[in-house]
Design an enzyme around this catalytic site. Structure first.
Site, PDB file in Angstrom:
ATOM      1  N   SER A 123      -5.250   3.225   5.102  1.00 30.34           N
ATOM      2  CA  SER A 123      -4.276   2.584   4.214  1.00 30.34           C
ATOM      3  C   SER A 123      -4.605   2.969   2.776  1.00 30.34           C
ATOM      4  O   SER A 123      -5.655   3.553   2.498  1.00 30.34           O
ATOM      5  CB  SER A 123      -4.343   1.063   4.374  1.00 30.34           C
ATOM      6  OG  SER A 123      -5.609   0.593   3.931  1.00 30.34           O
ATOM      7  N   ASP A 160      -1.190   4.520   7.053  1.00 29.01           N
ATOM      8  CA  ASP A 160      -0.546   3.254   7.379  1.00 29.01           C
ATOM      9  C   ASP A 160       0.263   2.727   6.201  1.00 29.01           C
ATOM     10  O   ASP A 160      -0.231   2.662   5.081  1.00 29.01           O
ATOM     11  CB  ASP A 160      -1.636   2.239   7.771  1.00 29.01           C
ATOM     12  CG  ASP A 160      -1.078   1.021   8.452  1.00 29.01           C
ATOM     13  OD1 ASP A 160       0.015   1.097   9.023  1.00 29.01           O
ATOM     14  OD2 ASP A 160      -1.756  -0.029   8.417  1.00 29.01           O
ATOM     15  N   HIS A 161       1.484   2.330   6.451  1.00 30.61           N
ATOM     16  CA  HIS A 161       2.389   1.641   5.526  1.00 30.61           C
ATOM     17  C   HIS A 161       2.307   2.071   4.071  1.00 30.61           C
ATOM     18  O   HIS A 161       1.434   1.634   3.333  1.00 30.61           O
ATOM     19  CB  HIS A 161       2.176   0.123   5.595  1.00 30.61           C
ATOM     20  CG  HIS A 161       2.580  -0.458   6.895  1.00 30.61           C
ATOM     21  ND1 HIS A 161       3.894  -0.720   7.224  1.00 30.61           N
ATOM     22  CD2 HIS A 161       1.846  -0.803   7.983  1.00 30.61           C
ATOM     23  CE1 HIS A 161       3.959  -1.218   8.440  1.00 30.61           C
ATOM     24  NE2 HIS A 161       2.730  -1.276   8.935  1.00 30.61           N
ATOM     25  N   ASP A 185       7.341   3.276   4.702  1.00 23.70           N
ATOM     26  CA  ASP A 185       8.308   2.193   4.901  1.00 23.70           C
ATOM     27  C   ASP A 185       9.059   1.813   3.619  1.00 23.70           C
ATOM     28  O   ASP A 185      10.077   1.140   3.674  1.00 23.70           O
ATOM     29  CB  ASP A 185       7.665   0.978   5.547  1.00 23.70           C
ATOM     30  CG  ASP A 185       6.587   0.335   4.718  1.00 23.70           C
ATOM     31  OD1 ASP A 185       6.432   0.666   3.526  1.00 23.70           O
ATOM     32  OD2 ASP A 185       5.874  -0.521   5.255  1.00 23.70           O
TER      33      ASP A 185
END
Length: 145
Positions: free
Chosen positions: A62, A107-108, A142
């Site tokens: 992340s 991640d994200h 996202d």
């Protein structure tokens, strides 16, 4: 019984091998664990656990994990990308020795973190230009606010 490494190679998988791995998981009713890692030690622990269970694994990083990897005192705006790329290179260097397929994933990425994402994409391109595949297997964009 067929081993997963009869279907895809051990180490980081990308492209067609990533698709084959995900299809195998879907078709055979199992999930691939995904773990956010913040250091080479945490990545190694996850790889070891997956290898002991003969399971593929997703190693994720992340933005915060990338910042931790580069060092929390680093204030350069490119620090999170540098840490994420460093973790990716570490996983690339050691994953094949664990004998399992590994998905290397970011991640994200929220909209405000696009510079982090851009840094990883630049590393993907640089790696691709040298080795014919991206550094990371996949990214999660996202654009949340």
């Amino acid at each position: 019984m067929t081993s997963i490494t009869d279907i895809v190679p051990s180490g980081v998988v990308t492209g067609d091998n990533l698709v084959k791995l995900l299809e195998h998981a879907r078709d055979n009713g199992y999930a691939i664990p995904a773990v956010n890692c913040t250091s080479s030690s945490s990545a190694n622990a996850c790889l070891e656990a997956a290898a002991k269970n003969n399971s593929p694994i997703m190693i994720q990083v992340s933005n915060g994990g990338g910042k931790f990897m580069v060092g929390k005192s680093i204030t350069d705006p490119n620090g999170a990308a540098a840490g994420s790329v460093a973790l990716a290179y570490h996983v690339r260097a050691v994953a094949k020795y664990y004998g399992i397929p590994v998905v290397l994933h970011s991640d994200h990425c929220a909209k405000k973190l696009l510079p982090w994402f851009d840094g990883m994409l630049a590393a993907d391109k640089e790696y691709f230009d040298k080795f014919g595949e991206p550094l990371f297997s996949s990214h999660m964009l996202d654009l949340s606010e």
